[in-house]
Scaffold this active site. Structure first.
Site, PDB file in Angstrom:
ATOM      1  N   ASN A 114       3.728   3.161  -1.333  1.00 46.26           N
ATOM      2  CA  ASN A 114       3.862   1.727  -1.102  1.00 46.26           C
ATOM      3  C   ASN A 114       2.573   1.082  -1.597  1.00 46.26           C
ATOM      4  OD1 ASN A 114       4.056  -0.871  -0.163  1.00 46.26           O
ATOM      5  ND2 ASN A 114       4.016  -0.339   2.019  1.00 46.26           N
ATOM      6  N   TRP A 115       2.681   0.444  -2.739  1.00 45.47           N
ATOM      7  CA  TRP A 115       1.461  -0.105  -3.357  1.00 45.47           C
ATOM      8  C   TRP A 115       0.985  -1.378  -2.685  1.00 45.47           C
ATOM      9  CZ3 TRP A 115       2.244   0.398  -9.430  1.00 45.47           C
ATOM     10  CH2 TRP A 115       2.344   1.765  -9.749  1.00 45.47           C
ATOM     11  N   LYS A 116       1.819  -1.978  -1.856  1.00 50.77           N
ATOM     12  CA  LYS A 116       1.494  -3.264  -1.219  1.00 50.77           C
ATOM     13  C   LYS A 116       1.119  -4.284  -2.314  1.00 50.77           C
ATOM     14  CE  LYS A 116       0.437  -0.659   2.873  1.00 50.77           C
ATOM     15  NZ  LYS A 116      -0.304  -0.491   4.104  1.00 50.77           N
ATOM     16  N   HIS A 123       8.481  -3.384   7.160  1.00 55.03           N
ATOM     17  CA  HIS A 123       7.121  -2.833   7.211  1.00 55.03           C
ATOM     18  C   HIS A 123       6.299  -3.619   8.239  1.00 55.03           C
ATOM     19  CE1 HIS A 123       3.039  -1.795   6.038  1.00 55.03           C
ATOM     20  NE2 HIS A 123       3.568  -0.697   5.519  1.00 55.03           N
ATOM     21  N   GLU A 177       3.452  -4.811   8.142  1.00 57.74           N
ATOM     22  CA  GLU A 177       2.773  -6.000   7.608  1.00 57.74           C
ATOM     23  C   GLU A 177       3.755  -7.170   7.496  1.00 57.74           C
ATOM     24  OE1 GLU A 177       1.060  -3.893   4.312  1.00 57.74           O
ATOM     25  OE2 GLU A 177      -0.151  -2.801   5.771  1.00 57.74           O
ATOM     26  N   GLU A 221       5.777   4.533  11.235  1.00 56.21           N
ATOM     27  CA  GLU A 221       4.421   4.153  10.844  1.00 56.21           C
ATOM     28  C   GLU A 221       3.721   3.503  12.034  1.00 56.21           C
ATOM     29  OE1 GLU A 221       4.159   3.648   6.243  1.00 56.21           O
ATOM     30  OE2 GLU A 221       4.590   1.718   7.141  1.00 56.21           O
ATOM     31  N   GLY A 248      -3.856   2.050   7.216  1.00 55.47           N
ATOM     32  CA  GLY A 248      -5.053   1.522   6.562  1.00 55.47           C
ATOM     33  C   GLY A 248      -6.342   1.703   7.345  1.00 55.47           C
ATOM     34  N   SER A 259      -2.291   6.316   6.950  1.00 55.35           N
ATOM     35  CA  SER A 259      -3.478   7.094   6.548  1.00 55.35           C
ATOM     36  C   SER A 259      -3.154   8.515   6.096  1.00 55.35           C
ATOM     37  CB  SER A 259      -4.521   7.102   7.678  1.00 55.35           C
ATOM     38  OG  SER A 259      -4.989   5.789   7.923  1.00 55.35           O
ATOM     39  N   GLY A 277       0.246   4.454   1.636  1.00 54.51           N
ATOM     40  CA  GLY A 277      -0.328   3.216   1.101  1.00 54.51           C
ATOM     41  C   GLY A 277      -1.516   3.541   0.203  1.00 54.51           C
TER      42      GLY A 277
HETATM   43  P1  13P Z   1      -2.014   3.630   4.400  1.00 56.03           P
HETATM   44  O1  13P Z   1      -1.555   4.937   3.803  1.00 56.03           O
HETATM   45  O2  13P Z   1      -2.953   2.868   3.520  1.00 56.03           O
HETATM   46  O3  13P Z   1      -2.533   3.823   5.794  1.00 56.03           O
HETATM   47  O4  13P Z   1      -0.726   2.686   4.520  1.00 56.03           O
HETATM   48  C1  13P Z   1       0.432   3.195   5.111  1.00 56.03           C
HETATM   49  C2  13P Z   1       1.547   2.265   4.898  1.00 56.03           C
HETATM   50  O5  13P Z   1       1.562   1.162   5.414  1.00 56.03           O
HETATM   51  C3  13P Z   1       2.649   2.689   4.013  1.00 56.03           C
HETATM   52  O6  13P Z   1       3.720   1.834   4.081  1.00 56.03           O
END
Ligand code: 13P
Length: 241
Positions: free
Chosen positions: A5-7, A90, A92, A160, A166, A206, A227
């Site tokens: 997931n590149w966000k 998600h 976010e 998640e 993150g 993470s 991420g």
């Molecule tokens: P990270 O791997 O950066 O913690 O993010 C996880 C995430 O939100 C994947 O959707």
């Protein structure tokens, strides 16, 4: 499945560089490899992954196929670009953009209607975990997001925990397994033993090359939604392997 997931990261040029480099590696055929670039890079990515076993997903969508929804992207548009998957719910989206279970439920139904596979994300905050509310939160997010959906065979789940996203602090493998098992049991009770057996439950939060092996050893963890570590080709390739 290993999904990146590149966000809100990577321009079209950066996307091209990433995929070109990733394709130089011998990618295993026995795994589903998925990248979810931002909307603006999907078209380029779609062309570049042709002939490889990298699959394409989006990070969000609207529930209508078309209409007066300024700034939104429809499932039909994603489909046309070659997306097979779409991340929905998600944390976010839930926390920064105030998406709730009923909106996510509409989006899941719309995705399924167009044969896009939703990756439904669920997970508790640190405060909820501290108050011993993890199970309740995960259960209600899951059941409300799946409300009135009879067939879940094209849905993927991603647990998640918000406190692990993150932060560099992943859930301990046994901590994640406890929730994954609970989710599978709930699917068994709500749907069927077959649905519970077949559904894939990814872990996200993470995940790094250093911790993925221990996480994937757990019985009910069927892959990872990554991420930060998915943005670097070498790290992503390590994760896949
Ligand atoms: P990270 O791997 O950066 O913690 O993010 C996880 C995430 O939100 C994947 O959707």
């Amino acid at each position: 499945m290993i999904a990146g997931n590149w966000k809100m990261n990577k321009t079209v040029k950066e996307t091209k560089d990433f995929i070109t480099k990733l394709k130089k590696h011998a990618l295993p055929k026995n795994k589903d490899i998925l990248i979810c670039p931002p909307f603006t890079a999907l078209s380029k990515a779609s062309g570049l992954i042709k002939g490889s076993n990298i699959q394409l997903g989006a990070q969000n969508m609207h529930y209508e196929v078309a209409g007066a929804f300024t700034g939104e992207i429809s499932p039909l548009m994603l489909k046309e670009l070659g997306c097979k998957y779409v991340i929905l719910g998600h944390s976010e989206r839930r926390h920064i953009f105030n998406e709730d279970d009923s909106l996510i439920n509409r989006k899941i139904k719309a995705a399924l209607n167009l044969k896009l596979k939703p990756i439904l994300c669920i997970g508790e905050t640190l405060d909820q975990r501290k108050k011993n509310k993890t199970e309740g939160i995960v259960k209600s997010q899951l059941l409300n997001s799946l409300k009135d959906i009879k067939d879940i065979s094209n849905i993927i789940l991603a647990y998640e925990p918000v406190w692990a996203i993150g932060t560099g602090i992943n859930a301990a493998p046994e901590q994640a397994e406890e929730i994954h098992k609970m989710i599978r049991t709930l699917i068994k009770k709500t749907y069927s033993p077959k649905a519970a057996n077949d559904i894939r439950i990814l872990y996200g939060g993470s995940v790094k090359p250093e911790n993925i092996k221990e996480l994937m050893k757990e019985q009910d963890i069927d892959g990872a939604l990554v991420g930060g570590a998915s943005l670097d080709t070498d790290k992503f390739f390590k994760l896949i392997n």
